[in-house]
Structures are given as structure tokens and as C-alpha cells.
Motif scaffolding. Structure first.
Motif, PDB file in Angstrom:
ATOM      1  N   LEU A 177       0.849  -1.187   0.000  1.00 22.69           N
ATOM      2  CA  LEU A 177       0.000   0.000   0.000  1.00 22.69           C
ATOM      3  C   LEU A 177       0.885   1.237   0.000  1.00 22.69           C
ATOM      4  CD1 LEU A 177      -2.493  -1.214   2.741  1.00 22.69           C
ATOM      5  CD2 LEU A 177      -2.600  -1.604   0.287  1.00 22.69           C
ATOM      6  N   ARG A 178       1.596   1.457  -1.088  1.00 22.84           N
ATOM      7  CA  ARG A 178       2.622   2.493  -1.141  1.00 22.84           C
ATOM      8  C   ARG A 178       2.047   3.881  -0.899  1.00 22.84           C
ATOM      9  NH1 ARG A 178       7.488   1.469  -3.649  1.00 22.84           N
ATOM     10  NH2 ARG A 178       7.496   3.596  -4.448  1.00 22.84           N
ATOM     11  N   ASP A 179       0.980   4.236  -1.600  1.00 27.51           N
ATOM     12  CA  ASP A 179       0.416   5.578  -1.463  1.00 27.51           C
ATOM     13  C   ASP A 179      -0.153   5.805  -0.068  1.00 27.51           C
ATOM     14  OD1 ASP A 179       1.110   6.260  -4.008  1.00 27.51           O
ATOM     15  OD2 ASP A 179      -0.812   5.718  -4.887  1.00 27.51           O
ATOM     16  N   LEU A 180      -0.826   4.790   0.463  1.00 22.90           N
ATOM     17  CA  LEU A 180      -1.398   4.926   1.799  1.00 22.90           C
ATOM     18  C   LEU A 180      -0.305   5.090   2.848  1.00 22.90           C
ATOM     19  CD1 LEU A 180      -3.834   4.904   3.651  1.00 22.90           C
ATOM     20  CD2 LEU A 180      -3.744   2.409   3.662  1.00 22.90           C
ATOM     21  N   TRP A 181       0.763   4.310   2.729  1.00 23.45           N
ATOM     22  CA  TRP A 181       1.886   4.437   3.656  1.00 23.45           C
ATOM     23  C   TRP A 181       2.573   5.791   3.509  1.00 23.45           C
ATOM     24  CZ3 TRP A 181       4.034   2.501   7.879  1.00 23.45           C
ATOM     25  CH2 TRP A 181       5.370   2.767   8.148  1.00 23.45           C
ATOM     26  N   ALA A 182       2.705   6.274   2.275  1.00 19.33           N
ATOM     27  CA  ALA A 182       3.394   7.549   2.033  1.00 19.33           C
ATOM     28  C   ALA A 182       2.662   8.709   2.699  1.00 19.33           C
ATOM     29  CB  ALA A 182       3.532   7.789   0.532  1.00 19.33           C
ATOM     30  N   VAL A 183       1.352   8.782   2.527  1.00 18.97           N
ATOM     31  CA  VAL A 183       0.610   9.907   3.100  1.00 18.97           C
ATOM     32  C   VAL A 183       0.433   9.754   4.609  1.00 18.97           C
ATOM     33  CG1 VAL A 183      -0.618  10.245   0.930  1.00 18.97           C
ATOM     34  CG2 VAL A 183      -1.673   8.879   2.722  1.00 18.97           C
ATOM     35  N   GLY A 184       0.570   8.527   5.110  1.00 20.80           N
ATOM     36  CA  GLY A 184       0.350   8.305   6.533  1.00 20.80           C
ATOM     37  C   GLY A 184       1.307   9.074   7.421  1.00 20.80           C
ATOM     38  N   ALA A 185       2.539   9.279   6.964  1.00 22.10           N
ATOM     39  CA  ALA A 185       3.523   9.985   7.787  1.00 22.10           C
ATOM     40  C   ALA A 185       3.039  11.386   8.142  1.00 22.10           C
ATOM     41  CB  ALA A 185       4.862  10.053   7.044  1.00 22.10           C
ATOM     42  N   ILE A 186       2.624  12.141   7.151  1.00 24.78           N
ATOM     43  CA  ILE A 186       2.209  13.525   7.388  1.00 24.78           C
ATOM     44  C   ILE A 186       0.836  13.579   8.045  1.00 24.78           C
ATOM     45  CG2 ILE A 186       1.911  15.778   6.320  1.00 24.78           C
ATOM     46  CD1 ILE A 186       4.757  14.629   6.243  1.00 24.78           C
ATOM     47  N   VAL A 187      -0.044  12.651   7.694  1.00 24.86           N
ATOM     48  CA  VAL A 187      -1.388  12.634   8.292  1.00 24.86           C
ATOM     49  C   VAL A 187      -1.302  12.393   9.800  1.00 24.86           C
ATOM     50  CG1 VAL A 187      -3.547  11.335   8.409  1.00 24.86           C
ATOM     51  CG2 VAL A 187      -2.607  11.995   6.197  1.00 24.86           C
ATOM     52  N   VAL A 188      -0.468  11.452  10.217  1.00 27.19           N
ATOM     53  CA  VAL A 188      -0.311  11.191  11.652  1.00 27.19           C
ATOM     54  C   VAL A 188       0.303  12.408  12.347  1.00 27.19           C
ATOM     55  CG1 VAL A 188       0.848   9.750  13.370  1.00 27.19           C
ATOM     56  CG2 VAL A 188      -0.167   8.702  11.350  1.00 27.19           C
ATOM     57  N   CYS A 189       1.309  13.021  11.725  1.00 28.90           N
ATOM     58  CA  CYS A 189       1.918  14.229  12.310  1.00 28.90           C
ATOM     59  C   CYS A 189       0.887  15.345  12.450  1.00 28.90           C
ATOM     60  CB  CYS A 189       3.084  14.703  11.447  1.00 28.90           C
ATOM     61  SG  CYS A 189       4.556  13.668  11.554  1.00 28.90           S
ATOM     62  N   ALA A 190       0.041  15.527  11.449  1.00 26.06           N
ATOM     63  CA  ALA A 190      -0.983  16.566  11.509  1.00 26.06           C
ATOM     64  C   ALA A 190      -1.990  16.279  12.620  1.00 26.06           C
ATOM     65  CB  ALA A 190      -1.698  16.671  10.166  1.00 26.06           C
ATOM     66  N   THR A 191      -2.325  15.009  12.813  1.00 27.04           N
ATOM     67  CA  THR A 191      -3.268  14.646  13.873  1.00 27.04           C
ATOM     68  C   THR A 191      -2.650  14.851  15.246  1.00 27.04           C
ATOM     69  OG1 THR A 191      -4.168  12.970  12.361  1.00 27.04           O
ATOM     70  CG2 THR A 191      -4.842  12.848  14.656  1.00 27.04           C
ATOM     71  N   LEU A 192      -1.376  14.532  15.399  1.00 24.23           N
ATOM     72  CA  LEU A 192      -0.686  14.783  16.669  1.00 24.23           C
ATOM     73  C   LEU A 192      -0.617  16.280  16.970  1.00 24.23           C
ATOM     74  CD1 LEU A 192       2.289  12.245  16.416  1.00 24.23           C
ATOM     75  CD2 LEU A 192       0.356  12.122  17.989  1.00 24.23           C
ATOM     76  N   TRP A 193      -0.359  17.091  15.958  1.00 24.84           N
ATOM     77  CA  TRP A 193      -0.288  18.542  16.155  1.00 24.84           C
ATOM     78  C   TRP A 193      -1.667  19.101  16.525  1.00 24.84           C
ATOM     79  CZ3 TRP A 193       3.129  21.950  17.320  1.00 24.84           C
ATOM     80  CH2 TRP A 193       2.882  23.313  17.107  1.00 24.84           C
ATOM     81  N   GLU A 194      -2.696  18.577  15.900  1.00 22.41           N
ATOM     82  CA  GLU A 194      -4.053  19.010  16.247  1.00 22.41           C
ATOM     83  C   GLU A 194      -4.389  18.649  17.697  1.00 22.41           C
ATOM     84  OE1 GLU A 194      -8.688  18.324  14.750  1.00 22.41           O
ATOM     85  OE2 GLU A 194      -7.071  17.019  14.014  1.00 22.41           O
ATOM     86  N   GLU A 195      -3.991  17.452  18.112  1.00 22.68           N
ATOM     87  CA  GLU A 195      -4.242  17.040  19.491  1.00 22.68           C
ATOM     88  C   GLU A 195      -3.474  17.918  20.468  1.00 22.68           C
ATOM     89  OE1 GLU A 195      -5.662  14.859  22.760  1.00 22.68           O
ATOM     90  OE2 GLU A 195      -6.353  15.090  20.687  1.00 22.68           O
ATOM     91  N   ARG A 196      -2.244  18.261  20.118  1.00 19.80           N
ATOM     92  CA  ARG A 196      -1.450  19.149  20.970  1.00 19.80           C
ATOM     93  C   ARG A 196      -2.138  20.493  21.150  1.00 19.80           C
ATOM     94  NH1 ARG A 196       1.070  24.401  20.133  1.00 19.80           N
ATOM     95  NH2 ARG A 196       2.969  24.494  21.445  1.00 19.80           N
ATOM     96  N   ASN A 197      -2.652  21.062  20.056  1.00 11.71           N
ATOM     97  CA  ASN A 197      -3.305  22.365  20.136  1.00 11.71           C
ATOM     98  C   ASN A 197      -4.598  22.304  20.940  1.00 11.71           C
ATOM     99  OD1 ASN A 197      -1.317  23.631  18.637  1.00 11.71           O
ATOM    100  ND2 ASN A 197      -2.356  23.296  16.683  1.00 11.71           N
ATOM    101  N   LYS A 198      -5.352  21.212  20.804  1.00 12.47           N
ATOM    102  CA  LYS A 198      -6.589  21.068  21.580  1.00 12.47           C
ATOM    103  C   LYS A 198      -6.288  21.012  23.074  1.00 12.47           C
ATOM    104  CE  LYS A 198      -9.574  18.863  18.129  1.00 12.47           C
ATOM    105  NZ  LYS A 198     -10.686  19.831  18.277  1.00 12.47           N
ATOM    106  N   ARG A 199      -5.229  20.313  23.433  1.00 11.66           N
ATOM    107  CA  ARG A 199      -4.884  20.206  24.845  1.00 11.66           C
ATOM    108  C   ARG A 199      -4.346  21.531  25.388  1.00 11.66           C
ATOM    109  NH1 ARG A 199      -2.424  14.174  26.111  1.00 11.66           N
ATOM    110  NH2 ARG A 199      -3.951  12.992  24.881  1.00 11.66           N
ATOM    111  N   CYS A 200      -3.605  22.263  24.568  1.00 10.28           N
ATOM    112  CA  CYS A 200      -3.023  23.540  25.013  1.00 10.28           C
ATOM    113  C   CYS A 200      -4.062  24.642  25.120  1.00 10.28           C
ATOM    114  CB  CYS A 200      -1.919  23.970  24.058  1.00 10.28           C
ATOM    115  SG  CYS A 200      -0.371  23.071  24.262  1.00 10.28           S
TER     116      CYS A 200
END
Length: 289
Positions: free
Chosen positions: A151-174
Motif C-alpha cells: 500500500l505504497r500511497d497509503l503508507w506515504a501519506v500516513g507519515a504527514i497525516v499522523v503528524c498533523a493529527t498529533l499537532w491538532e491534538e497538541r493544540n486542543k490540549r493547550c
């Protein structure tokens, strides 16, 4: 060369005289037509392509994801440590683990909460999380795994998607004082992946291909497109029924083969039938795999 000599040379030139009108041609393009893209390619300063470009600027990423990925690769995310470097006095504490200082590498990679998220996401694809210590090492490691994933395309986009979700969670908590569990955050990752809406190797949608591995919602009809299927050995104590067939015409002569495969070191085929029957499968039968 003196000006008089230049005029003498010009007078000796034989200028062709064709019976056609002169036209303006743009030498920076093969067609001779002007375009902004060709002009930009001519005047811009060309630099080597960054090794992480295929991950950050993947065609199936949403623009907001690519923008965040670019800032992440260049160290421009406004984490506490980065803000302190700009002369702003802030007390730093990671919003996810609430123990360490909030640097970019810690927030996205080495934090216990983030590490657990990456472990689970990598496990969806059958990988072991490499635990890189820097963002550039992380992007290089992620890109290296592209060769090993179906699943090359799915794996490729997963890196940035997970980072974006972590950043969103950080902002919600802050800023909002709310927090989500790791399970809830992973569900948000699946939702972000579904928003990308890309096709993988002839599959109609990401849901059809990843429903078993990742747990995305499967569509009710897989359509008439070609579905590429990868054979997998059955789990221990399970029996897998393998079926395949082909036909010459519809209706026409057909062959069907079937047989259970046991979870042993060498698969055992039990039965096979050939030249059994033929009927219009495509028009009257829908199979849900």
C-alpha cells in the motif's frame, strides 16, 4: 570591432526573403509558445530535490497536510523550544506526556504518547516502528519503507497525516483543555486518510482495500473494477478456502478450482474441479470479498 567594421559585416549578410509573415517564437519551450511555467523554469534558481519531497508533496495529500509537512521538515513548527529560540520566555512542557520539554523531535517522535501512536500505525502495515531521533531521519526511514509496502500511497501519506493529527491534538490540549485517548486519535487518523480519497492499484476506494488491516468502513459495493488480491497464509488453527476460475465467453466453457489451505509450512490443496459449468457471472452474480 569598430562600428564602421560592424556595418560592413552587416551589409554583406544575405537576409533570406520568404513570402510569409514574421512570427514571434519563444525559445524557452519546445513548441515555441510562451508559458509562465517555461519562463519560471528559465529564470528560477534550481536546487537539488529534497529527499523528503515525495513524502511531503505527495499528490494525494491535502494542501494543509503538505504545508504542515514542509514546516516540519524545515524545523518551523512553533513548539515551545522553537518559540524560546525566538526570544520568547515560555515554560515548556509536552502537552501529550506532560513530562518532558516540548521540542519538535519530542512532540512528534519520542514522546510516549506519540511513540505508541506510531507503533500502532506501523503495525497496521506489518512494520516495526524504527524510533528515529530527528525529523529528517524519520522522513528518510519512512521513505525507505515504501519499497516494502503493498500500500505504497497509503503508507506515504500516513507519515504527514499522523503528524498533523498529533499537532491538532497538541493544540486542543493547550488551547481548549480537551484531550483524546490514543484510540480516539487513531480513529481521527483513519478519518483523515479517508479524506485523501485516492485510488490504489485499481481499487475503487481506500476502504475496500484496508477494511481488514486498518478497520476503515468498507463500501457496500466493490463495483466492476479490477481488484488486485494478495494471497496470505491462514492464521494458525484456521482453514482458508481458496477459489479461482476462468471462462471462455459469457456464457461459455469455464473451469473452477477450489480447496482448503491449512496453516502448515507447505499449503495442501485438497480438491480441484475443471470444466464444470459456465454461466453469466458478471451480469447476475456479485461477490463480496
Amino acid at each position: 570591432m569598430a562600428l564602421s567594421e560592424a556595418f560592413q559585416v552587416i551589409e554583406t549578410l544575405q537576409i533570406p526573403n520568404y513570402r510569409m509573415e514574421d512570427t514571434v517564437r519563444w525559445l524557452c519551450s519546445m513548441s515555441g509558445d510562451f508559458s509562465v511555467a517555461s519562463a519560471w523554469e528559465e529564470i528560477r534558481r534550481k536546487m537539488p530535490i529534497a529527499p523528503w519531497a515525495s513524502i511531503v508533496w505527495h499528490k494525494n495529500l491535502l494542501p494543509r497536510h503538505s504545508t504542515l509537512g514542509w514546516r516540519l521538515a524545515h524545523g518551523k513548527m512553533p513548539t515551545d523550544v522553537e518559540v524560546q529560540k525566538r526570544g520568547v520566555c515560555v515554560v515548556s512542557r509536552c502537552s501529550l506526556c506532560r513530562k518532558e520539554c516540548e521540542s519538535t523531535a519530542h512532540l512528534f517522535l519520542t514522546c510516549k504518547f506519540s511513540d505508541a501512536v506510531w507503533n500502532t500505525f506501523a503495525d497496521w502495515f506489518g512494520f516495526i516502528w524504527g524510533r528515529p531521533s530527528s525529523i529528517l531521519d524519520f522522513l528518510e526511514w519512512w521513505k525507505g519503507k515504501l519499497r516494502s509496502s503493498n500500500l505504497r500511497d497509503l503508507w506515504a501519506v500516513g507519515a504527514i497525516v499522523v503528524c498533523a493529527t498529533l499537532w491538532e491534538e497538541r493544540n486542543k490540549r493547550c488551547h481548549e483543555g480537551t484531550h483524546r485517548s490514543m484510540k480516539q486519535l487513531l480513529e481521527c487518523v483513519k478519518g483523515e486518510l479517508q479524506e485523501c480519497k485516492f485510488v490504489i492499484r485499481g481499487v475503487k476506494s481506500i476502504q475496500d482495500l484496508c477494511v481488514k488491516t486498518i478497520g476503515l468502513v468498507s463500501s457496500t459495493d466493490i463495483g466492476s473494477g479490477i481488484l488486485e488480491v494478495f494471497w496470505c497464509k491462514p492464521d494458525p488453527n484456521w482453514v482458508k478456502l481458496n477459489i479461482d476460475g476462468s471462462s471462455l465467453g459469457n456464457p461459455g466453457k469455464a473451469g473452477l478450482g477450489w480447496g482448503p489451505c491449512f496453516a502448515t509450512t507447505r499449503p495442501k490443496w485438497c480438491s480441484r474441479m475443471e470444466n464444470t459449468w459456465a454461466f453469466p457471472i458478471a451480469s447476475k452474480l456479485k461477490l463480496k470479498l
